[in-house]
Each structure stands twice: as C-alpha cells, then as structure tokens.
Design a protein around this motif. Structure first.
Motif, PDB file in Angstrom:
ATOM      1  N   LEU A 141       0.823  -1.200   0.000  1.00  0.00           N
ATOM      2  CA  LEU A 141       0.000   0.000   0.000  1.00  0.00           C
ATOM      3  C   LEU A 141       0.865   1.261   0.000  1.00  0.00           C
ATOM      4  O   LEU A 141       0.625   2.194  -0.778  1.00  0.00           O
ATOM      5  CB  LEU A 141      -0.917   0.006   1.225  1.00  0.00           C
ATOM      6  CG  LEU A 141      -1.569   1.357   1.566  1.00  0.00           C
ATOM      7  CD1 LEU A 141      -2.588   1.743   0.507  1.00  0.00           C
ATOM      8  CD2 LEU A 141      -2.215   1.315   2.946  1.00  0.00           C
TER       9      LEU A 141
ATOM     10  N   TYR B 147       2.547   1.787  -3.358  1.00  0.00           N
ATOM     11  CA  TYR B 147       1.599   2.220  -4.385  1.00  0.00           C
ATOM     12  C   TYR B 147       1.173   3.668  -4.168  1.00  0.00           C
ATOM     13  O   TYR B 147       1.096   4.453  -5.118  1.00  0.00           O
ATOM     14  CB  TYR B 147       0.374   1.298  -4.376  1.00  0.00           C
ATOM     15  CG  TYR B 147      -0.600   1.580  -5.497  1.00  0.00           C
ATOM     16  CD1 TYR B 147      -0.331   1.163  -6.793  1.00  0.00           C
ATOM     17  CD2 TYR B 147      -1.786   2.277  -5.261  1.00  0.00           C
ATOM     18  CE1 TYR B 147      -1.201   1.430  -7.830  1.00  0.00           C
ATOM     19  CE2 TYR B 147      -2.664   2.542  -6.286  1.00  0.00           C
ATOM     20  CZ  TYR B 147      -2.369   2.112  -7.573  1.00  0.00           C
ATOM     21  OH  TYR B 147      -3.243   2.388  -8.598  1.00  0.00           O
TER      22      TYR B 147
ATOM     23  N   LEU C 260       1.275   7.206  -6.499  1.00  0.00           N
ATOM     24  CA  LEU C 260       0.147   8.063  -6.852  1.00  0.00           C
ATOM     25  C   LEU C 260       0.282   9.490  -6.327  1.00  0.00           C
ATOM     26  O   LEU C 260      -0.184  10.439  -6.962  1.00  0.00           O
ATOM     27  CB  LEU C 260      -1.156   7.468  -6.296  1.00  0.00           C
ATOM     28  CG  LEU C 260      -1.749   6.241  -6.963  1.00  0.00           C
ATOM     29  CD1 LEU C 260      -3.056   5.866  -6.280  1.00  0.00           C
ATOM     30  CD2 LEU C 260      -1.981   6.470  -8.456  1.00  0.00           C
TER      31      LEU C 260
ATOM     32  N   GLY D 242      -7.406   3.862   0.423  1.00  0.00           N
ATOM     33  CA  GLY D 242      -6.392   2.826   0.242  1.00  0.00           C
ATOM     34  C   GLY D 242      -6.158   2.016   1.506  1.00  0.00           C
ATOM     35  O   GLY D 242      -5.959   0.794   1.450  1.00  0.00           O
TER      36      GLY D 242
ATOM     37  N   SER E 191      -6.863  -1.919   1.876  1.00  0.00           N
ATOM     38  CA  SER E 191      -5.794  -2.825   2.303  1.00  0.00           C
ATOM     39  C   SER E 191      -6.243  -3.713   3.452  1.00  0.00           C
ATOM     40  O   SER E 191      -5.902  -4.901   3.504  1.00  0.00           O
ATOM     41  CB  SER E 191      -4.566  -2.012   2.717  1.00  0.00           C
ATOM     42  OG  SER E 191      -4.053  -1.287   1.625  1.00  0.00           O
TER      43      SER E 191
ATOM     44  N   THR F 211      -8.759  -5.567  -5.223  1.00  0.00           N
ATOM     45  CA  THR F 211      -7.617  -4.678  -5.045  1.00  0.00           C
ATOM     46  C   THR F 211      -6.946  -4.370  -6.380  1.00  0.00           C
ATOM     47  O   THR F 211      -6.562  -3.222  -6.650  1.00  0.00           O
ATOM     48  CB  THR F 211      -6.605  -5.307  -4.074  1.00  0.00           C
ATOM     49  OG1 THR F 211      -7.268  -5.610  -2.845  1.00  0.00           O
ATOM     50  CG2 THR F 211      -5.451  -4.358  -3.809  1.00  0.00           C
ATOM     51  N   ILE F 212      -6.810  -5.372  -7.231  1.00  0.00           N
ATOM     52  CA  ILE F 212      -6.239  -5.154  -8.559  1.00  0.00           C
ATOM     53  C   ILE F 212      -7.106  -4.190  -9.357  1.00  0.00           C
ATOM     54  O   ILE F 212      -6.609  -3.253  -9.995  1.00  0.00           O
ATOM     55  CB  ILE F 212      -6.077  -6.491  -9.306  1.00  0.00           C
ATOM     56  CG1 ILE F 212      -5.007  -7.345  -8.626  1.00  0.00           C
ATOM     57  CG2 ILE F 212      -5.736  -6.262 -10.773  1.00  0.00           C
ATOM     58  CD1 ILE F 212      -4.913  -8.753  -9.160  1.00  0.00           C
TER      59      ILE F 212
ATOM     60  N   ASP G 208      -9.256  -1.853  -8.293  1.00  0.00           N
ATOM     61  CA  ASP G 208      -9.161  -0.484  -7.788  1.00  0.00           C
ATOM     62  C   ASP G 208      -7.798   0.132  -8.066  1.00  0.00           C
ATOM     63  O   ASP G 208      -7.687   1.337  -8.311  1.00  0.00           O
ATOM     64  CB  ASP G 208      -9.443  -0.464  -6.283  1.00  0.00           C
ATOM     65  CG  ASP G 208     -10.928  -0.464  -5.964  1.00  0.00           C
ATOM     66  OD1 ASP G 208     -11.734  -0.448  -6.918  1.00  0.00           O
ATOM     67  OD2 ASP G 208     -11.292  -0.480  -4.781  1.00  0.00           O
ATOM     68  N   SER G 209      -6.747  -0.682  -8.025  1.00  0.00           N
ATOM     69  CA  SER G 209      -5.400  -0.172  -8.287  1.00  0.00           C
ATOM     70  C   SER G 209      -5.255   0.293  -9.728  1.00  0.00           C
ATOM     71  O   SER G 209      -4.681   1.357  -9.999  1.00  0.00           O
ATOM     72  CB  SER G 209      -4.358  -1.249  -7.973  1.00  0.00           C
ATOM     73  OG  SER G 209      -4.410  -1.622  -6.611  1.00  0.00           O
TER      74      SER G 209
ATOM     75  N   LEU H 132      -4.665   4.183 -10.841  1.00  0.00           N
ATOM     76  CA  LEU H 132      -3.493   4.489 -11.661  1.00  0.00           C
ATOM     77  C   LEU H 132      -3.902   5.188 -12.947  1.00  0.00           C
ATOM     78  O   LEU H 132      -3.293   6.194 -13.360  1.00  0.00           O
ATOM     79  CB  LEU H 132      -2.740   3.199 -11.968  1.00  0.00           C
ATOM     80  CG  LEU H 132      -1.318   3.323 -12.514  1.00  0.00           C
ATOM     81  CD1 LEU H 132      -0.412   3.992 -11.497  1.00  0.00           C
ATOM     82  CD2 LEU H 132      -0.774   1.944 -12.888  1.00  0.00           C
TER      83      LEU H 132
ATOM     84  N   THR I 221     -10.300  -3.122 -15.380  1.00  0.00           N
ATOM     85  CA  THR I 221     -10.954  -2.719 -14.134  1.00  0.00           C
ATOM     86  C   THR I 221     -12.288  -3.421 -13.951  1.00  0.00           C
ATOM     87  O   THR I 221     -12.568  -3.989 -12.880  1.00  0.00           O
ATOM     88  CB  THR I 221     -11.171  -1.196 -14.111  1.00  0.00           C
ATOM     89  OG1 THR I 221      -9.894  -0.542 -14.145  1.00  0.00           O
ATOM     90  CG2 THR I 221     -11.923  -0.773 -12.859  1.00  0.00           C
TER      91      THR I 221
END
Length: 226
Positions: free
Chosen positions: A132, A135, A139, A155, A159, A180-181, A183-184, A188, A202
C-alpha cells in the motif's frame, strides 16, 4: 474447519450439485454480458449507463437472498454489494467521484466486518501494508492536495479488506485480491498515467471479485433448499 484452512473448493461443489444455485446466478452472467456488449462510452454519462453498470452487482444481492439463509455473513455481503452498486452509479459522473469512493469505502468496511478477525494472520498485514505504501507513493505526486487524504483513507480501508479476505481464504481470498487489482488499475489510470485497456481490466476484475466474494457465502448449512 476454520475459514482460512485449506480444503476442497466447497463453493464450486455447491454450484455443481445444486441447480437452483446456478439458476440464480444466471441474471448476474446475463447483465455482465449486457454491460460488456453495450460498452457505453464513458464520455456519455446517463442514468441508463449507471443502471447497466450497477445491475450485475444488484443481481448478486438478489442471488444471496434467494440461495442463502439470513445469516449475518450473507446480510453483510448484501449491504456491501448495495454500497458497491451505489458507487458504480456515482463513478459514471466524474463530479461524483468522491461520493463513489465513499460508497465503496463503506462497502469495504462491511466486507471487513463480514470476514471478521479470525484467524488474525498478522503476517499477511505485514505484506499488504508495504505494498500500500509503495503504491500510494507512486500516486501521491499526481494527486491534487485535497484528494490525497481521501485516496489515502480509501487505500487503507481497501488494504484492510484485502488482509481480512486473504485471511478468510477460499473464494473470499481471490475476490479480495481481484478487487484490489481492479481499484489499483482504476486509480493508476485516473490519477497517474494512461493504462492500456484500463476500463476492460478494471471492470472484468471487479465483477469477478464481487462474484467470488459473494460465493464465499455458500456454505452447506446456509444454503436454502430448492
């Protein structure tokens, strides 16, 4: 057996053995197909596009009500799915982004409550938190000052949801990871850089995540008879 223990994929067995469970999943599959077939452009926000995007998740709410008993776990999942559907609708309009983030944050809190704290498995948290922080450091330079606290708070909640989903195991583990993937990739692409096929990645991982978390409610004592 504890939720985090290894064992046969009970959710898969129930899908195979109980035709009415598969039948109640059909609306989710159909509405997902409609979403991807229509693929309404993101620059054309409307209540129709909001409905088309939210329907698959709402179908999972109905699925849980139809095939599971009124356990607290299933009710918490239903609440989280409703919050997610609200978030889906809000994210159709860029000006409602923060409202959508708040709705998803509430949904994650409900998932955390559903997954519980047993088994605790703190070692998993020690893996999740550094990821977290790394990442968020990626950002942060791209965030407006007023957005940074909201994104950081979201975030952190995400997490914790990932930690508890991994600890719970079975399909909840994979659902939390895919969420999680999803949203990441969304964050991004929204804040930092253009990700190729970001929307497809997404939404595909998002719908799969919601399905897998929903299937974690399938336990023999909690399944309704046909």
């Amino acid at each position: 057996m504890d939720a985090g223990e290894e064992g046969p994929p009970l959710e898969t067995h129930l899908l195979v053995q109980l035709p009415h469970v598969r039948r109640w999943l059909a609306p989710f599959i159909l509405t997902c197909s409609v979403y991807f077939l229509l693929w309404i452009p993101e620059d054309q926000p409307s209540w129709v596009s909001a409905l088309v995007k939210s329907l698959p998740v709402l179908c999972l709410v109905i699925f849980l009500g139809a095939v599971t008993s009124s356990s607290s776990y299933a009710r918490l999942l239903q609440g989280a799915l409703v919050c997610s559907a609200v978030g889906d609708a809000c994210l159709i309009w860029p000006e409602a982004f923060l409202y959508g983030m708040a709705a998803f944050a509430l949904g994650h809190l409900l998932y955390i409550r559903a997954f519980g704290l047993t088994p605790l498995q703190p070692a998993l948290l020690l893996l999740v938190l550094p990821a977290l922080l790394g990442y968020f450091s990626l950002l942060l330079p791209h965030l407006e000052p007023d957005m940074a606290p909201a994104v950081a708070s979201y975030g952190l909640i995400l997490s914790i949801m990932l930690w508890r989903g991994l600890a719970r195991g079975r399909s909840a583990r994979w659902g939390a990871l895919l969420f999680t993937i999803s949203d990441s990739v969304l964050a991004l692409d929204t804040f930092a850089l253009t990700v190729p096929h970001a929307r497809l990645v997404t939404m595909a991982t998002y719908y799969a995540a919601q399905l897998l978390i929903t299937l974690s409610a399938l336990r023999s004592p909690e399944i309704k008879a046909n």
